[in-house]
Design an enzyme around this catalytic site. Structure first.
Site, mmCIF file in Angstrom:
data_model
loop_
_atom_site.group_PDB
_atom_site.id
_atom_site.type_symbol
_atom_site.label_atom_id
_atom_site.label_comp_id
_atom_site.label_asym_id
_atom_site.label_seq_id
_atom_site.Cartn_x
_atom_site.Cartn_y
_atom_site.Cartn_z
ATOM 1 N N CYS A 174 12.235 51.752 -49.282
ATOM 2 C CA CYS A 174 13.261 51.453 -48.275
ATOM 3 C C CYS A 174 12.879 50.277 -47.390
ATOM 4 C CB CYS A 174 13.550 52.689 -47.437
ATOM 5 S SG CYS A 174 14.447 53.952 -48.355
ATOM 6 N N ARG A 232 5.890 48.414 -60.492
ATOM 7 C CA ARG A 232 5.110 48.059 -59.300
ATOM 8 C C ARG A 232 4.056 47.014 -59.614
ATOM 9 N NH1 ARG A 232 5.806 51.415 -54.342
ATOM 10 N NH2 ARG A 232 7.516 52.794 -54.912
ATOM 11 N N TYR A 272 0.514 57.801 -63.526
ATOM 12 C CA TYR A 272 1.306 56.928 -62.653
ATOM 13 C C TYR A 272 0.692 56.835 -61.252
ATOM 14 C CZ TYR A 272 4.538 55.362 -59.224
ATOM 15 O OH TYR A 272 5.061 54.693 -58.153
ATOM 16 N N ARG A 314 6.383 59.272 -58.644
ATOM 17 C CA ARG A 314 5.831 60.505 -58.100
ATOM 18 C C ARG A 314 6.695 61.686 -58.529
ATOM 19 N NH1 ARG A 314 6.842 60.948 -53.420
ATOM 20 N NH2 ARG A 314 7.851 58.964 -52.963
ATOM 21 N N ASP A 322 2.181 50.295 -46.048
ATOM 22 C CA ASP A 322 2.565 51.637 -46.508
ATOM 23 C C ASP A 322 2.008 52.772 -45.649
ATOM 24 O OD1 ASP A 322 4.033 53.086 -48.559
ATOM 25 O OD2 ASP A 322 2.113 53.796 -49.319
ATOM 26 N N SER A 362 10.159 55.919 -49.088
ATOM 27 C CA SER A 362 9.728 55.151 -50.247
ATOM 28 C C SER A 362 10.835 54.216 -50.733
ATOM 29 C CB SER A 362 9.334 56.115 -51.365
ATOM 30 O OG SER A 362 8.316 56.970 -50.900
ATOM 31 N N LYS A 369 -1.439 58.448 -51.543
ATOM 32 C CA LYS A 369 -0.609 59.489 -50.933
ATOM 33 C C LYS A 369 -1.377 60.803 -50.792
ATOM 34 C CE LYS A 369 2.613 56.541 -50.880
ATOM 35 N NZ LYS A 369 3.626 56.201 -49.908
ATOM 36 N N HIS A 423 3.335 57.388 -42.821
ATOM 37 C CA HIS A 423 3.870 56.537 -43.889
ATOM 38 C C HIS A 423 4.493 55.291 -43.238
ATOM 39 C CE1 HIS A 423 6.611 56.430 -47.761
ATOM 40 N NE2 HIS A 423 5.578 55.630 -47.875
HETATM 41 P P1 GTP Z 1 7.138 52.270 -51.034
HETATM 42 O O1 GTP Z 1 6.071 51.376 -51.552
HETATM 43 O O2 GTP Z 1 7.815 53.056 -52.116
HETATM 44 O O3 GTP Z 1 6.694 53.172 -49.930
HETATM 45 O O4 GTP Z 1 8.347 51.353 -50.527
HETATM 46 P P2 GTP Z 1 8.623 50.257 -49.387
HETATM 47 O O5 GTP Z 1 9.192 50.955 -48.199
HETATM 48 O O6 GTP Z 1 7.446 49.389 -49.169
HETATM 49 O O7 GTP Z 1 9.829 49.459 -50.035
HETATM 50 P P3 GTP Z 1 10.024 47.906 -50.355
HETATM 51 O O8 GTP Z 1 9.764 47.015 -49.180
HETATM 52 O O9 GTP Z 1 9.277 47.595 -51.581
HETATM 53 O O10 GTP Z 1 11.593 47.822 -50.645
HETATM 54 C C1 GTP Z 1 12.192 48.440 -51.719
HETATM 55 C C2 GTP Z 1 13.587 47.949 -51.976
HETATM 56 O O11 GTP Z 1 14.336 47.790 -50.766
HETATM 57 C C3 GTP Z 1 13.604 46.621 -52.684
HETATM 58 O O12 GTP Z 1 14.514 46.704 -53.758
HETATM 59 C C4 GTP Z 1 14.108 45.660 -51.645
HETATM 60 O O13 GTP Z 1 14.805 44.599 -52.220
HETATM 61 C C5 GTP Z 1 14.981 46.520 -50.744
HETATM 62 N N1 GTP Z 1 14.992 46.019 -49.348
HETATM 63 C C6 GTP Z 1 13.915 45.822 -48.560
HETATM 64 N N2 GTP Z 1 14.274 45.331 -47.346
HETATM 65 C C7 GTP Z 1 15.617 45.240 -47.357
HETATM 66 C C8 GTP Z 1 16.592 44.816 -46.391
HETATM 67 O O14 GTP Z 1 16.276 44.427 -45.273
HETATM 68 N N3 GTP Z 1 17.903 44.870 -46.766
HETATM 69 C C9 GTP Z 1 18.286 45.306 -48.008
HETATM 70 N N4 GTP Z 1 19.579 45.329 -48.291
HETATM 71 N N5 GTP Z 1 17.388 45.701 -48.949
HETATM 72 C C10 GTP Z 1 16.084 45.682 -48.631
HETATM 73 C C1 SPV Z 2 5.893 55.663 -52.377
HETATM 74 O O1 SPV Z 2 6.509 56.259 -53.267
HETATM 75 O O2 SPV Z 2 6.119 55.867 -51.156
HETATM 76 C C2 SPV Z 2 4.882 54.649 -52.722
HETATM 77 C C3 SPV Z 2 4.520 54.475 -54.110
HETATM 78 O O3 SPV Z 2 4.362 53.998 -51.838
HETATM 79 S S1 SPV Z 2 3.434 55.720 -54.696
HETATM 80 O O4 SPV Z 2 2.069 55.293 -54.446
HETATM 81 O O5 SPV Z 2 3.687 55.870 -56.108
HETATM 82 O O6 SPV Z 2 3.685 56.958 -53.998
HETATM 83 MN MN MN Z 3 5.054 54.599 -49.797
#
Ligand code: GTP
Ligand code: SPV
Ligand code: MN
Length: 594
Positions: A253, A375, A200, A72, A280, A251, A209, A229
């Site tokens: 996290c 992704r 993207y 983004r 999400d 994002s 989003k 979110h």
């Molecule tokens: P968006 O799709 O961008 O909104 O992200 P999301 O919040 O769904 O993030 P996602 O669950 O894909 O996690 C992203 C990163 O955080 C990955 O690299 C994971 O390995 C890391 N991660 C997730 N949960 C944990 C956790 O409990 N501990 C640690 N240390 N890392 C974590």
């Molecule tokens: C984020 O960035 O919070 C996502 C991926 O969930 S995107 O759809 O690219 O914004």
């Molecule tokens: Mn997101």
């Protein structure tokens, strides 16, 4: 042109768009599998998609975006409200009339030699009282194929829309993927989105989003509901009772990971289960019984690939084994499958990296095989732990809201707000280290209120007021309890102190017990915290001790004094729309940590 609807507002808009964009062909997306299959075949011929090993990854494809177009672009995302004040200090703003003109000038004629795809889609189960409809036009088969996974598309949506004018207009034009002319613009008052020069995900899958957060947050403020979110998960206890939790993390996290987590062994044995409703986005509304109900407006997962593996998130990995589009991952040429950092310890030695350049598994260099923001787009139905309530048009009742970010220091493992307004305060001052999900520096701590900083479609202080106002409509015992978590606290050597992933259930257990009034807490300067012995660390002997847990649950007053200063600056930067209730919470915090 053949028409799939008699809706006059849809047809008038399409006529105007066609006259501007000048497509060679026009294709309505009907939602039929045969049509989508044909389009993907066509995209394979042009190289837009690469068909992967159909035995190992049936109906899966790989796509590479332009190298300058991998995340983004917050600096080029605009909220085009009539006045700058309505967009507020956290959003980029441009004048609507000038912006339409600028975008039309960029997009004019850009569909020449291309096909216009018209995608009618529903955010939320088709016909659900919480669902909303959009129409996206695009010149990208990649977008069509992704939208068909992430949303409910096709003719049925138009039937539900009928002659209504209540739908979101979305124009996407790839143009030349010129980063200097890339704009992602939302016009909340017009239910309109306009995205040019990107290919993207977050910039071009306009249901996600742009609609389900930026436009929807504005609609929600006007109509008395919430677009957040947030993931939605169901936690089933050994008695078979399920409680639902919404959690907002910025994002990349941990939302997808928490939503699909597998309970630790001991919990599994006892009969705990976690079910995914969403990973999400949540749309949340008060139900007839006075509780808040949430739906996931999406129909698939656009998940972060790196770090996803059989240990960290086996459910996500399983979800990607069929009907998935991978974007910007590494291509294993030996068996025509995919790989990314953190999938396993065996990177392919005969591969193309995410840019398509040959790569021989050189993991020790600073040239990764997969882009850090690569992704997968995977259908929700594939998810082994998908909740039986996923399609429930009324949504699921929410017991708790959780906020959380990446903070190496300061934020404790978990704490609970004193009440709703204090919970809104905690969400409003959420801060987190930036990630690869957006372009720009990674690892910089910034305020990300409610994990919505890039997604609030109007003024931030007014958005906080909306949260406060929602609370006023809820009876306290029916309102979700509000918590803050931090899985990312680090020790002095820079190691994560908490194992995270499935072990996060140990914290969720405390949260649910708090909701049920089954465990007491310690009142601290910042809110209610668990007694260390109330977090179950059985089986974690190597990773967590009572002492390290105590330190994750400690409040360092001098750090919090710094934090108060940071919050004061942040609130000052937001101007006078920040509600008095939140200033009062800040005053209390300041006194408490003095
Ligand atoms: P968006 O799709 O961008 O909104 O992200 P999301 O919040 O769904 O993030 P996602 O669950 O894909 O996690 C992203 C990163 O955080 C990955 O690299 C994971 O390995 C890391 N991660 C997730 N949960 C944990 C956790 O409990 N501990 C640690 N240390 N890392 C974590
Ligand atoms: C984020 O960035 O919070 C996502 C991926 O969930 S995107 O759809 O690219 O914004
Ligand atoms: Mn997101």
């Amino acid at each position: 042109m053949e028409r799939l609807t008699k809706n006059p507002t849809v047809n008038a808009w399409l006529d105007e768009r066609i006259a501007l964009l000048c497509p060679d062909n026009i294709v309505w997306i009907t939602g039929e599998k045969s049509q989508l299959d044909e389009l993907k075949e066509e995209a394979c011929k042009t190289g837009e998609l690469i068909k992967l090993n159909q035995e190992l990854l049936p109906e899966c494809y790989l796509h590479r975006t332009a190298v300058n177009d991998v995340a983004r672009v917050e600096a080029r995302t605009f909220i085009c409200t009539p006045t700058k004040e309505e967009a507020g200090p956290l959003n980029n703003w441009m004048d609507p009339a000038e912006t339409y003109k600028m975008l039309d000038d960029i997009a004019r004629g850009s569909y020449k030699g291309r096909t216009m795809y018209i995608i009618p889609y529903s955010m939320g189960p088709i016909g659900s009282p919480l669902a909303k409809i959009g129409i996206e036009i695009t010149d990208s088969i990649y977008v069509v194929a992704n939208m068909a996974i992430m949303t409910r598309v096709g003719t049925k949506v138009l039937e539900v829309l009928g002659d209504s004018d209540d739908w979101v207009r979305g124009t996407h034009c790839k143009c030349d993927i010129d980063a200097e002319k890339r704009y992602i613009c939302q016009f909340p008052q017009d239910n309109t989105i306009y995205s040019v020069n990107s290919g993207y995900g977050g910039n071009v899958l306009l249901g996600k989003k742009c609609f389900a957060l930026r436009i929807a947050s504005y609609q929600a403020m006007k109509e008395g509901w919430q677009a957040e979110h947030m993931l939605i998960l169901g936690l089933q206890n050994p008695k078979g009772e399920t409680k639902y939790i919404c959690a907002a993390f910025p994002s990349a996290c941990g939302k997808t990971n928490l939503a699909m987590m597998i309970p630790p062994e001991g919990y599994k044995k006892d009969g705990y289960k976690v079910f995914t409703v969403g990973d999400d986005i949540s749309w949340i509304r008060k139900g007839a019984d006075g509780r808040l109900y949430a739906i996931n407006p999406e129909n698939g997962f656009f998940g972060v690939a790196p770090g996803t593996n059989d240990k960290s998130n086996p459910n996500a990995l399983a979800t990607t084994k069929r009907g998935t589009i991978f974007t910007n991952v590494c291509h294993n040429l030996d068996n025509n499958t995919v790989w990314w950092e953190g999938l396993d310890k065996n990177p392919p030695t005969n591969a193309d990296d995410w840019t398509g350049v040959h790569w021989n598994g050189e993991v020790d260099t600073d040239r990764p095989g997969a882009n850090p923001n690569s992704r997968f787009t995977a259908p929700a139905v594939n998810c082994p732990c998908l909740s039986s309530e996923f399609e429930n048009p009324e949504g699921v009742p929410i017991s708790a809201f959780i906020f959380g970010g990446r903070r190496a220091k300061l934020a404790p493992l978990v704490y609970q707000s004193r009440d709703w307004n204090h919970g809104v305060f905690i969400g409003s001052v959420l801060s987190s280290e930036t990630t690869a999900a957006a372009t720009g520096a990674v690892g910089v701590v910034r305020r990300d209120p409610m994990a919505m900083r890039p997604f609030i479609g109007y003024d931030c202080g007014t958005y906080f007021k909306h949260w406060i106002d929602i609370g006023k409509t809820l009876e306290p015992e029916k309102a979700p309890k509000i918590f803050n978590v931090n899985w990312f606290r680090k020790d002095d050597e820079g190691h994560f102190m908490w194992p995270g992933f499935g072990d996060n259930l140990r914290v969720l257990e405390w949260i649910i017990k708090r909701c049920d009034g089954e465990v007491d807490a310690v009142e601290t300067e910042i809110g209610f915290m668990p007694k260390p012995e109330d977090i179950n660390i059985e089986g974690l002997e190597d990773e967590v001790t009572l002492d390290s847990l105590k330190s994750m649950l400690s409040v360092d007053k001098s750090l919090w004094q710094e934090e108060v200063k940071g919050i004061e600056e942040f609130y000052a930067s937001l101007g006078d729309t920040v509600p008095a209730e939140l200033h009062a919470c800040l005053d209390t915090l300041k006194k408490n940590v003095e």
